[in-house]
Design a protein around this motif. Structure first.
Motif, short mmCIF file in Angstrom:
data_model
loop_
_atom_site.label_atom_id
_atom_site.label_comp_id
_atom_site.label_asym_id
_atom_site.label_seq_id
_atom_site.Cartn_x
_atom_site.Cartn_y
_atom_site.Cartn_z
N ILE A 137 -20.96 14.02 25.18
CA ILE A 137 -22.00 14.84 25.80
C ILE A 137 -21.65 16.32 25.69
CG2 ILE A 137 -23.13 15.39 27.99
CD1 ILE A 137 -22.81 12.42 28.75
N SER A 190 -25.66 12.97 22.04
CA SER A 190 -24.29 12.52 22.30
C SER A 190 -23.99 11.19 21.62
CB SER A 190 -24.06 12.40 23.81
OG SER A 190 -24.97 11.48 24.40
N ILE A 201 -22.50 11.32 32.70
CA ILE A 201 -23.26 12.40 33.35
C ILE A 201 -22.85 12.53 34.81
CG2 ILE A 201 -25.55 12.96 34.26
CD1 ILE A 201 -25.28 13.95 31.49
N PHE A 209 -23.52 6.44 29.27
CA PHE A 209 -24.12 7.77 29.36
C PHE A 209 -24.33 8.20 30.81
CE2 PHE A 209 -27.72 10.71 29.56
CZ PHE A 209 -27.26 11.72 28.72
N CYS A 256 -22.12 17.55 22.17
CA CYS A 256 -23.56 17.68 21.91
C CYS A 256 -24.09 18.97 22.53
CB CYS A 256 -24.29 16.46 22.45
SG CYS A 256 -26.09 16.61 22.39
N LEU A 275 -29.53 15.48 25.34
CA LEU A 275 -28.11 15.13 25.49
C LEU A 275 -27.86 13.65 25.23
CD1 LEU A 275 -27.16 17.20 28.68
CD2 LEU A 275 -26.57 17.71 26.30
N GLU A 276 -28.78 12.80 25.69
CA GLU A 276 -28.59 11.37 25.49
C GLU A 276 -28.67 10.99 24.01
OE1 GLU A 276 -29.97 7.14 27.51
OE2 GLU A 276 -31.17 8.95 27.86
#
Length: 350
Positions: free
Chosen positions: A272, A297, A318, A314, A275, A293-294
């Motif tokens: 993440i 990453s 986060i 994920f 990214c 981001l999802e």
């Protein structure tokens, strides 16, 4: 005469036994901050030779009030002081400096011959309860984050500890003793609230803490910032110049933690972060949407790495990246629009 002498000896022995010496804990002269959960606060500067582990202490505006509560105890009257703040504000450091303070013109700290207990903090509440009966004169009982000891309501161990501490404060033969506690504001309010409708959850805790508060501001005043800048410690100058709205202590505590969390991020967290860096380089702007981001990453992980992280990698990553440290900062800052998507950006320092 022999029987009379023996009776006097017995009476004297009993009198001596009722005036115990401090046998618990560690002497203040031999104590180091790490025993008391006072961890090094270094800021971001690492490469200047000769800097001690911790920063120089900046005299705070509340120090006079704190010493005013400690002074009668040094003079022989047992007492308690509770340092309170909303967040990380240097409560333990203030207390440590207060008990090591040296009066002007005197060669030694005013509590130089005192003891601290428990010998290492934190202590298990039940172990603390069992040891309080052995506390003797000139002992400071160190209870930071005191909710760990007091928050169990009703007839639990918390009220038992508070009851024994109240008895200790009133026991002239075992004094003087100083009880030092720290609490965040929300726990102070919980533990000292007046009972409603006959339900008293913390009776002994409330009575123990009554009148003991010293508020430690979360932010430095302008005068305190000037004092910090006048110190020779470059870490304080850095913190004053970079901290937001006087949050100097939080900067010193959180910035090294943020850097360490960034440097030691796990595979999912690292994907993440990488990214996010790529997006910034590509001029996406500081606030990055969750779906970007999802999707991005995932491209930073091989299929084997993704399968090893599990289905929730994920969301778990986060959660970790947005977790706030002691000073209230997180690696990623979250912003959620009303009814819309979530956005994230790096902490200002990072």
């Amino acid at each position: 005469m022999k029987e009379a002498d023996e009776l006097v000896d017995v009476l004297n022995l009993g009198r001596l036994e009722r005036v115990p010496e401090a046998t618990m804990g560690v002497s203040l002269a031999e104590c180091v901050p790490s025993r008391l959960e006072i961890l090094p606060v270094r800021g971001t500067i690492r490469d200047i030779a000769g800097l001690p582990d911790d920063t120089a202490y900046v005299r705070r505006d509340h120090d006079d009030s704190l010493r005013a509560k400690v002074a009668p105890v040094v003079g022989g009257a047992s007492g308690i002081v509770t340092l309170i703040s909303e967040s990380t504000a240097g409560k333990k450091r203030s207390a440590w400096e207060a008990i090591r303070w040296t009066r002007p013109g005197e060669p030694d700290p005013w509590m130089a011959d005192w003891w601290l207990m428990p010998s290492i903090s934190p202590s298990d509440p039940r172990e603390l309860l069992d040891s309080l009966g052995k506390v003797g004169p000139r002992t400071a009982i160190w209870l930071p984050k005191a909710e760990r000891y007091f928050k169990e309501p009703g007839a639990g161990v918390g009220n038992k500890i508070a009851k024994v501490l109240r008895e200790l404060l009133h026991d002239a033969e075992r004094g003087p003793v100083l009880i030092i506690t720290t609490l965040r504001t929300k726990f102070w309010r919980l533990l000292t609230a007046q009972p409603s409708e006959g339900k008293d959850l913390f009776p002994h805790v409330r009575l123990l803490l009554a009148g003991s508060s010293v508020v430690v501001p979360d932010t430095f005043s302008g005068v305190e910032e000037d004092r910090a800048l006048s110190c020779a410690d470059p870490r304080l100058a850095e913190a004053v110049s970079r901290a937001e709205a006087g949050r100097v202590i939080q900067y010193l505590v959180d910035v090294p933690d943020l850097q360490e969390r960034y440097d030691t991020a796990g595979a999912g967290e690292r994907a993440i972060l990488d990214c996010a860096v790529d997006a910034l380089v590509a001029a996406h702007g500081p606030w990055l949407p969750l779906d970007l981001l999802e999707a991005g990453s995932a491209l930073h992980l091989s299929s084997g790495a993704r399968s090893g992280l599990g289905d929730r990698w994920f969301s778990d990553a986060i959660d970790e990246l947005t977790r706030r440290g002691n000073g209230g900062r997180s690696v990623l800052v979250e912003r959620e629009a009303a009814g819309g998507p979530r956005f994230y950006r790096f902490d200002d320092y990072l």
